[in-house]
Design a protein around this motif. Structure first.
Motif, PDB file in Angstrom:
ATOM      1  N   ALA A  61       0.488 -18.212   1.045  1.00 27.95           N
ATOM      2  CA  ALA A  61       1.456 -18.313   2.139  1.00 27.95           C
ATOM      3  C   ALA A  61       1.467 -17.050   2.997  1.00 27.95           C
ATOM      4  O   ALA A  61       2.307 -16.923   3.892  1.00 27.95           O
ATOM      5  N   HIS A  62       0.539 -16.124   2.718  1.00 23.46           N
ATOM      6  CA  HIS A  62       0.428 -14.863   3.455  1.00 23.46           C
ATOM      7  C   HIS A  62       1.717 -14.027   3.390  1.00 23.46           C
ATOM      8  O   HIS A  62       2.110 -13.384   4.362  1.00 23.46           O
ATOM      9  N   LYS A  63       2.338 -14.070   2.237  1.00 17.02           N
ATOM     10  CA  LYS A  63       3.577 -13.310   2.041  1.00 17.02           C
ATOM     11  C   LYS A  63       3.412 -12.132   1.084  1.00 17.02           C
ATOM     12  O   LYS A  63       4.274 -11.263   1.011  1.00 17.02           O
ATOM     13  N   LEU A  64       2.317 -12.107   0.346  1.00 13.05           N
ATOM     14  CA  LEU A  64       2.179 -11.108  -0.706  1.00 13.05           C
ATOM     15  C   LEU A  64       1.977  -9.706  -0.149  1.00 13.05           C
ATOM     16  O   LEU A  64       2.574  -8.737  -0.632  1.00 13.05           O
ATOM     17  N   LYS A  65       1.145  -9.590   0.882  1.00 13.39           N
ATOM     18  CA  LYS A  65       0.904  -8.283   1.477  1.00 13.39           C
ATOM     19  C   LYS A  65       2.193  -7.685   2.005  1.00 13.39           C
ATOM     20  O   LYS A  65       2.487  -6.502   1.766  1.00 13.39           O
ATOM     21  N   ARG A  66       2.973  -8.494   2.710  1.00 11.70           N
ATOM     22  CA  ARG A  66       4.226  -7.981   3.267  1.00 11.70           C
ATOM     23  C   ARG A  66       5.182  -7.558   2.153  1.00 11.70           C
ATOM     24  O   ARG A  66       5.871  -6.539   2.273  1.00 11.70           O
ATOM     25  N   LEU A  67       5.190  -8.324   1.068  1.00 12.39           N
ATOM     26  CA  LEU A  67       6.052  -7.976  -0.059  1.00 12.39           C
ATOM     27  C   LEU A  67       5.678  -6.609  -0.626  1.00 12.39           C
ATOM     28  O   LEU A  67       6.547  -5.768  -0.884  1.00 12.39           O
ATOM     29  N   PHE A  68       4.366  -6.376  -0.779  1.00 11.62           N
ATOM     30  CA  PHE A  68       3.918  -5.089  -1.297  1.00 11.62           C
ATOM     31  C   PHE A  68       4.249  -3.954  -0.329  1.00 11.62           C
ATOM     32  O   PHE A  68       4.705  -2.886  -0.738  1.00 11.62           O
ATOM     33  N   GLU A  69       4.009  -4.178   0.939  1.00 14.71           N
ATOM     34  CA  GLU A  69       4.261  -3.124   1.923  1.00 14.71           C
ATOM     35  C   GLU A  69       5.753  -2.810   2.042  1.00 14.71           C
ATOM     36  O   GLU A  69       6.133  -1.653   2.201  1.00 14.71           O
ATOM     37  N   GLU A  70       6.572  -3.827   1.952  1.00 16.48           N
ATOM     38  CA  GLU A  70       8.009  -3.587   1.973  1.00 16.48           C
ATOM     39  C   GLU A  70       8.451  -2.817   0.733  1.00 16.48           C
ATOM     40  O   GLU A  70       9.473  -2.124   0.760  1.00 16.48           O
ATOM     41  N   GLY A  71       7.663  -2.932  -0.324  1.00 23.84           N
ATOM     42  CA  GLY A  71       7.945  -2.184  -1.547  1.00 23.84           C
ATOM     43  C   GLY A  71       7.391  -0.777  -1.522  1.00 23.84           C
ATOM     44  O   GLY A  71       7.508  -0.058  -2.518  1.00 23.84           O
ATOM     45  N   GLY A  72       6.778  -0.385  -0.397  1.00 26.06           N
ATOM     46  CA  GLY A  72       6.278   0.968  -0.260  1.00 26.06           C
ATOM     47  C   GLY A  72       4.848   1.174  -0.686  1.00 26.06           C
ATOM     48  O   GLY A  72       4.370   2.310  -0.727  1.00 26.06           O
TER      49      GLY A  72
END
Length: 253
Positions: free
Chosen positions: A232-243
């Motif tokens: 769903a192309h959400k994993l990268k954003r999740l990691f980046e939001e986690g720093g």
């Protein structure tokens, strides 16, 4: 004419009588100080004890004086250490500190218990909250520093088992993302206390299977979960939001 007899002062007479009077005075004095240290006196009364006498009275009652109250407070604080003292520290973070800072230690290393500085040998009940001092067995309980180190060095932790195909599938996907800092992989089946750690993880995260992937101490699921987020192309954003920094080409796929 006979001389008129006079009454001798109470302090004269036999040595035995003088000792009785002296001991009676000592007993009355000690009894009076003890009574006031226990029950006090009105602040306007001349019988109010000085602070030094109240402190002396602590030997009779720990609640009766300033020194007694201070000593009692210290005892209460020590008794609650590891619970109330570290109320703002999550047990999951303490567990992660133990696993990353003390990789050679085990929760059952001492015949079913763990040796903890200041506590001795502690048997860990995985079904109940664990005294946080167990997770810092060297006695260094600076949890603010420990949590900061975890966030900087190990923001992403993967609990895995070497023989588990789902764990391998999740690790392969994460490797393709080329995350920095790299995920910390903890293989539970190569630890003698692996079953205990997994049981604690189940209690703290609500997930009792592997892989169990934690981002800054919170579970984001297992293999199927991260694959769904990837698709769903959400994993990268999740990691980046986690720093975390994501460099892999798979993140763009």
């Amino acid at each position: 004419m006979k001389p008129t007899p006079t009454t001798a002062p109470p302090w004269t007479g036999s040595p035995y009588r003088r000792r009785r009077i002296l001991w009676a005075f000592v007993v009355l004095t000690v009894g009076g100080i003890y009574y006031l240290s226990q029950y006090g006196a009105p602040s306007s009364s001349f019988l109010s004890l000085s602070e030094s006498l109240k402190d002396w009275g602590y030997h009779f009652s720990p609640d009766s004086s300033r020194a007694g109250r201070v000593a009692q407070a210290k005892q209460d604080a020590h008794a609650g250490e590891g619970t109330a003292t570290y109320a703002d520290v999550r047990e999951i973070d303490a567990l992660l500190h133990f696993l990353t800072a003390h990789p050679e230690r085990r929760l059952e290393e001492d015949g079913g218990s763990i040796r903890v500085e200041g506590l001795g040998s502690v048997v860990v009940d995985v079904e109940k909250p664990v005294d946080l001092r167990v997770y810092a067995p060297d006695g260094k309980n600076d949890w603010e520093a420990h949590t900061k180190r975890l966030r900087e060095q190990y923001p992403l932790v993967v609990f895995s088992k070497t023989y588990c195909p789902y764990s391998q599938r999740a690790k392969t996907l994460l490797a393709s993302y080329e995350i920095e800092p790299a995920p910390k992989i903890i293989e539970l089946n190569v630890r003698s206390d692996g079953p205990q750690v997994q049981a604690i993880l189940a209690r703290l995260t609500g997930r009792n299977t592997v892989p169990n992937i934690l981002l800054k101490g919170s579970s984001i699921g297992g293999s199927d979960d991260i694959h769904q987020m990837h698709e769903a192309h959400k994993l990268k954003r999740l990691f980046e939001e986690g720093g975390l920094t994501v460099k892999g080409a798979a993140a763009e796929a």
